[in-house]
Design a protein around this motif. Structure first.
Motif, PDB file in Angstrom:
ATOM      1  N   GLN A 111      44.830  45.401  35.892  1.00  0.00           N
ATOM      2  CA  GLN A 111      43.654  44.684  36.299  1.00  0.00           C
ATOM      3  C   GLN A 111      44.020  43.209  35.853  1.00  0.00           C
ATOM      4  O   GLN A 111      44.843  43.235  35.015  1.00  0.00           O
ATOM      5  CB  GLN A 111      42.348  45.076  35.254  1.00  0.00           C
ATOM      6  CG  GLN A 111      41.160  44.086  35.471  1.00  0.00           C
ATOM      7  CD  GLN A 111      40.130  44.656  34.745  1.00  0.00           C
ATOM      8  OE1 GLN A 111      40.158  45.078  33.743  1.00  0.00           O
ATOM      9  NE2 GLN A 111      38.971  43.991  34.698  1.00  0.00           N
ATOM     10  N   THR A 112      43.587  42.355  36.292  1.00  0.00           N
ATOM     11  CA  THR A 112      44.123  40.772  36.053  1.00  0.00           C
ATOM     12  C   THR A 112      43.172  40.461  34.825  1.00  0.00           C
ATOM     13  O   THR A 112      41.823  40.519  35.124  1.00  0.00           O
ATOM     14  CB  THR A 112      43.708  39.898  37.091  1.00  0.00           C
ATOM     15  OG1 THR A 112      44.732  40.126  38.284  1.00  0.00           O
ATOM     16  CG2 THR A 112      44.069  38.437  36.848  1.00  0.00           C
TER      17      THR A 112
ATOM     18  N   LYS B 186      48.234  40.225  33.053  1.00  0.00           N
ATOM     19  CA  LYS B 186      47.441  41.366  33.237  1.00  0.00           C
ATOM     20  C   LYS B 186      46.994  41.940  32.143  1.00  0.00           C
ATOM     21  O   LYS B 186      47.552  41.918  31.054  1.00  0.00           O
ATOM     22  CB  LYS B 186      48.591  42.324  33.987  1.00  0.00           C
ATOM     23  CG  LYS B 186      49.128  41.957  35.228  1.00  0.00           C
ATOM     24  CD  LYS B 186      47.978  41.964  36.437  1.00  0.00           C
ATOM     25  CE  LYS B 186      48.735  41.361  37.916  1.00  0.00           C
ATOM     26  NZ  LYS B 186      47.516  41.462  38.782  1.00  0.00           N
TER      27      LYS B 186
ATOM     28  N   SER C 167      47.320  49.134  40.564  1.00  0.00           N
ATOM     29  CA  SER C 167      47.790  48.091  39.690  1.00  0.00           C
ATOM     30  C   SER C 167      47.006  47.594  38.585  1.00  0.00           C
ATOM     31  O   SER C 167      45.774  48.001  38.677  1.00  0.00           O
ATOM     32  CB  SER C 167      47.950  46.881  40.865  1.00  0.00           C
ATOM     33  OG  SER C 167      46.523  46.473  41.265  1.00  0.00           O
TER      34      SER C 167
ATOM     35  N   SER D 158      44.036  42.703  26.961  1.00  0.00           N
ATOM     36  CA  SER D 158      45.257  41.744  26.853  1.00  0.00           C
ATOM     37  C   SER D 158      45.471  40.890  25.611  1.00  0.00           C
ATOM     38  O   SER D 158      44.402  40.432  25.125  1.00  0.00           O
ATOM     39  CB  SER D 158      45.111  40.643  28.147  1.00  0.00           C
ATOM     40  OG  SER D 158      46.498  40.141  28.278  1.00  0.00           O
TER      41      SER D 158
ATOM     42  N   GLU E 143      48.973  34.653  36.125  1.00  0.00           N
ATOM     43  CA  GLU E 143      48.081  35.557  35.982  1.00  0.00           C
ATOM     44  C   GLU E 143      48.750  36.202  34.864  1.00  0.00           C
ATOM     45  O   GLU E 143      49.950  36.622  34.661  1.00  0.00           O
ATOM     46  CB  GLU E 143      47.905  36.209  37.132  1.00  0.00           C
ATOM     47  CG  GLU E 143      47.160  35.820  38.525  1.00  0.00           C
ATOM     48  CD  GLU E 143      46.973  36.648  39.513  1.00  0.00           C
ATOM     49  OE1 GLU E 143      47.310  37.974  39.173  1.00  0.00           O
ATOM     50  OE2 GLU E 143      46.098  36.525  40.393  1.00  0.00           O
TER      51      GLU E 143
END
Length: 238
Positions: free
Chosen positions: A4-5, A34, A2, A199, A32
């Motif tokens: 990463q936050t 990602k 998955s 991000s 959140e």
């Protein structure tokens, strides 16, 4: 595996004092974001999006709640640590560009590296390399006043990305641009700014670019009312 936050916001509230009154502009926001996502934050003026983005970036302290940026609880840092964290991890693209008028484009793009303590000559070379990626290397030695609006915008993007931040935040990056130029800017941000360990969050009203987002968050009266890959039909003009 998955993604990463990048940012975790937990029960964020923010109050402002207005005379004798206390006004709550954010109401218990949880979300959140990602890494690898291009996220839009959309809302009418006064909806709280500027306040939220400022809190997410460590510029404005929340009244309540916690913010983690790539696993770091930024509001548990000292003032000096928070400044250093922003220098190392966050890049900003402002609506008005905020270029320094007395220095050339390459020096403007090099500002985050110089702030980190890098030698000026090396910082300028790094800035020139980023400007080359953005197809404006031929403007490196010009002052901001000698550049077009689109060229100034690209210098601002170069400045935001030159230190390879993990979080890039843009405030209305296409507001002053025509449709074609706006799409080009967004294509550049996606190509250069969005990576699996990075991000990009964009505050925008521009419905011409809504289709480019991976995720759209809509704020109304300090609350997230929509979280999806498209704008809701009733909010297309928000």
């Amino acid at each position: 595996m998955s993604a990463q936050t990048a940012i975790a916001v937990r029960d964020i509230a923010r109050d402002f004092e207005s005379g004798q009154q206390t006004i709550r502009v954010l109401h218990g926001i949880d979300l959140e974001v990602k890494a690898g996502e291009l996220t839009y934050l959309v809302g009418e003026s006064g909806s709280g999006k500027t306040t939220l983005i400022s809190i997410m970036c460590g510029i404005l302290w929340p009244t309540e709640g916690e913010v983690e940026v790539f696993g770091t609880d930024i509001y548990n840092l000292s003032d000096r640590e928070l400044v250093e964290f922003r220098l190392q991890n966050i890049g900003f693209i402002f609506q008005q560009y905020n270029l320094i008028p007395a220095i050339d484009a390459a020096s403007n793009a090099a500002v985050p590296l110089i702030a980190q303590g890098m030698d000026r000559t090396e910082a300028r070379e790094r800035a020139r390399a980023m400007m080359d990626k953005l197809n404006i290397l031929d403007q490196a030695d010009k002052l901001p006043s000698q550049l077009s609006g689109g060229q100034q915008q690209r210098v601002a993007i170069a400045r935001a990305l030159v230190h390879e931040p993990r979080l890039v935040v843009c405030d209305e990056p296409t507001a002053a641009l025509d449709a074609k130029s706006g799409r080009k800017v967004m294509d550049l941000l996606r190509e250069v700014g969005v990576a699996e360990d990075r991000s990009v969050i964009i505050v925008t009203h521009d419905n011409r670019i809504f289709d480019l987002a991976d995720r759209i968050l809509v704020l109304e009266d300090g609350r997230i009312t929509h979280d999806g890959t498209e704008m809701p039909d009733e909010g297309q003009n928000g």
